[in-house]
Design a protein around this motif. Structure first.
Motif, PDB file in Angstrom:
ATOM      1  N   GLY A  21       0.807  -1.220   0.000  1.00  0.00           N
ATOM      2  CA  GLY A  21       0.000   0.000   0.000  1.00  0.00           C
ATOM      3  C   GLY A  21       0.838   1.267   0.000  1.00  0.00           C
ATOM      4  O   GLY A  21       0.575   2.196  -0.771  1.00  0.00           O
ATOM      5  N   ILE A  22       1.861   1.318   0.838  1.00  0.00           N
ATOM      6  CA  ILE A  22       2.710   2.504   0.904  1.00  0.00           C
ATOM      7  C   ILE A  22       3.493   2.675  -0.390  1.00  0.00           C
ATOM      8  O   ILE A  22       3.630   3.788  -0.905  1.00  0.00           O
ATOM      9  CB  ILE A  22       3.652   2.428   2.127  1.00  0.00           C
ATOM     10  CG1 ILE A  22       2.829   2.615   3.411  1.00  0.00           C
ATOM     11  CG2 ILE A  22       4.759   3.462   2.059  1.00  0.00           C
ATOM     12  CD1 ILE A  22       3.599   2.362   4.675  1.00  0.00           C
ATOM     13  N   THR A  23       3.985   1.571  -0.934  1.00  0.00           N
ATOM     14  CA  THR A  23       4.730   1.641  -2.197  1.00  0.00           C
ATOM     15  C   THR A  23       3.845   2.130  -3.337  1.00  0.00           C
ATOM     16  O   THR A  23       4.226   3.021  -4.102  1.00  0.00           O
ATOM     17  CB  THR A  23       5.326   0.264  -2.540  1.00  0.00           C
ATOM     18  OG1 THR A  23       6.155  -0.166  -1.457  1.00  0.00           O
ATOM     19  CG2 THR A  23       6.139   0.320  -3.811  1.00  0.00           C
ATOM     20  N   CYS A  24       2.668   1.556  -3.463  1.00  0.00           N
ATOM     21  CA  CYS A  24       1.741   1.971  -4.527  1.00  0.00           C
ATOM     22  C   CYS A  24       1.316   3.421  -4.349  1.00  0.00           C
ATOM     23  O   CYS A  24       1.218   4.166  -5.327  1.00  0.00           O
ATOM     24  CB  CYS A  24       0.522   1.067  -4.556  1.00  0.00           C
ATOM     25  SG  CYS A  24       0.882  -0.586  -5.128  1.00  0.00           S
ATOM     26  N   TRP A  25       1.067   3.829  -3.106  1.00  0.00           N
ATOM     27  CA  TRP A  25       0.667   5.209  -2.868  1.00  0.00           C
ATOM     28  C   TRP A  25       1.772   6.176  -3.268  1.00  0.00           C
ATOM     29  O   TRP A  25       1.510   7.216  -3.870  1.00  0.00           O
ATOM     30  CB  TRP A  25       0.285   5.392  -1.402  1.00  0.00           C
ATOM     31  CG  TRP A  25      -0.245   6.749  -1.108  1.00  0.00           C
ATOM     32  CD1 TRP A  25      -1.350   7.327  -1.636  1.00  0.00           C
ATOM     33  CD2 TRP A  25       0.315   7.719  -0.233  1.00  0.00           C
ATOM     34  NE1 TRP A  25      -1.510   8.600  -1.125  1.00  0.00           N
ATOM     35  CE2 TRP A  25      -0.502   8.852  -0.262  1.00  0.00           C
ATOM     36  CE3 TRP A  25       1.431   7.715   0.598  1.00  0.00           C
ATOM     37  CZ2 TRP A  25      -0.237   9.983   0.490  1.00  0.00           C
ATOM     38  CZ3 TRP A  25       1.701   8.840   1.345  1.00  0.00           C
ATOM     39  CH2 TRP A  25       0.857   9.959   1.286  1.00  0.00           C
ATOM     40  N   TYR A  26       3.014   5.832  -2.969  1.00  0.00           N
ATOM     41  CA  TYR A  26       4.130   6.704  -3.330  1.00  0.00           C
ATOM     42  C   TYR A  26       4.270   6.788  -4.847  1.00  0.00           C
ATOM     43  O   TYR A  26       4.442   7.874  -5.401  1.00  0.00           O
ATOM     44  CB  TYR A  26       5.437   6.201  -2.701  1.00  0.00           C
ATOM     45  CG  TYR A  26       6.610   7.098  -2.996  1.00  0.00           C
ATOM     46  CD1 TYR A  26       6.780   8.279  -2.294  1.00  0.00           C
ATOM     47  CD2 TYR A  26       7.530   6.773  -3.985  1.00  0.00           C
ATOM     48  CE1 TYR A  26       7.842   9.123  -2.562  1.00  0.00           C
ATOM     49  CE2 TYR A  26       8.595   7.611  -4.260  1.00  0.00           C
ATOM     50  CZ  TYR A  26       8.746   8.777  -3.546  1.00  0.00           C
ATOM     51  OH  TYR A  26       9.795   9.611  -3.821  1.00  0.00           O
ATOM     52  N   SER A  29       0.565   8.314  -6.417  1.00  0.00           N
ATOM     53  CA  SER A  29       0.063   9.619  -5.993  1.00  0.00           C
ATOM     54  C   SER A  29       1.097  10.741  -6.030  1.00  0.00           C
ATOM     55  O   SER A  29       0.758  11.870  -6.359  1.00  0.00           O
ATOM     56  CB  SER A  29      -0.487   9.528  -4.570  1.00  0.00           C
ATOM     57  OG  SER A  29      -1.574   8.654  -4.545  1.00  0.00           O
ATOM     58  N   TYR A  32       3.758  10.403 -10.032  1.00  0.00           N
ATOM     59  CA  TYR A  32       3.097   9.717 -11.133  1.00  0.00           C
ATOM     60  C   TYR A  32       3.606  10.136 -12.502  1.00  0.00           C
ATOM     61  O   TYR A  32       3.324   9.486 -13.495  1.00  0.00           O
ATOM     62  CB  TYR A  32       1.587   9.926 -11.064  1.00  0.00           C
ATOM     63  CG  TYR A  32       1.159  11.358 -11.129  1.00  0.00           C
ATOM     64  CD1 TYR A  32       0.918  11.982 -12.336  1.00  0.00           C
ATOM     65  CD2 TYR A  32       0.996  12.092  -9.964  1.00  0.00           C
ATOM     66  CE1 TYR A  32       0.534  13.300 -12.391  1.00  0.00           C
ATOM     67  CE2 TYR A  32       0.619  13.424 -10.014  1.00  0.00           C
ATOM     68  CZ  TYR A  32       0.381  14.014 -11.220  1.00  0.00           C
ATOM     69  OH  TYR A  32       0.008  15.321 -11.275  1.00  0.00           O
ATOM     70  N   SER A  95       2.966   9.977   6.099  1.00  0.00           N
ATOM     71  CA  SER A  95       2.416  10.690   4.937  1.00  0.00           C
ATOM     72  C   SER A  95       3.145  11.995   4.670  1.00  0.00           C
ATOM     73  O   SER A  95       3.463  12.314   3.520  1.00  0.00           O
ATOM     74  CB  SER A  95       0.934  10.979   5.154  1.00  0.00           C
ATOM     75  OG  SER A  95       0.213   9.797   5.312  1.00  0.00           O
TER      76      SER A  95
END
Length: 117
Positions: A21-26, A29, A32, A95
């Motif tokens: 989750g943290i990797t995908c969010w970085y 978001s 990108y 965050s």
């Protein structure tokens, strides 16, 4: 013995989910616009995902452990409130550091997190 294995499996699953989750969010978001290859993705997972997931996963695992072991409802409620407040602070702290962290900079994500202290 079965309860210990179950607790370890749940803790590892929580850690894995938080890392992803943290990797995908970085990646999705915050950066990108950049193109990522496998080397950069592995670097992000090791520098950001693993480090960012350690403390929240330990807190959630501790909550799970308390729910299983503590029978006093009032004490359990008090501990859950304290841990949820601590978890909210952790998510905020990670965050903010993710927002200002640059993967190409000389400073590691762990150093960035520890600057507040």
């Amino acid at each position: 013995m079965e309860n210990i294995r179950k607790f370890i499996m749940v803790s590892l699953l929580i850690f894995l989910i938080l890392t992803i989750g943290i990797t995908c969010w970085y990646i999705l978001s915050l950066n990108y616009l950049e193109k990522y290859d496998l080397k950069n993705t592995i670097k992000i997972v090791t520098q950001i995902g693993f480090i960012g997931a350690i403390i929240p996963s330990l807190t959630i695992s501790l909550m799970y452990y308390f729910i299983i072991k503590i029978k006093n409802k009032l004490l359990l409620l008090f501990l859950m409130i304290i841990l949820i407040i601590f978890l909210i602070f952790q998510v905020y702290w990670i965050s903010i550091n993710l927002f200002f962290y640059d993967i190409k900079g000389p400073q590691s994500f762990l150093q960035s997190l520890l600057e507040a202290f």
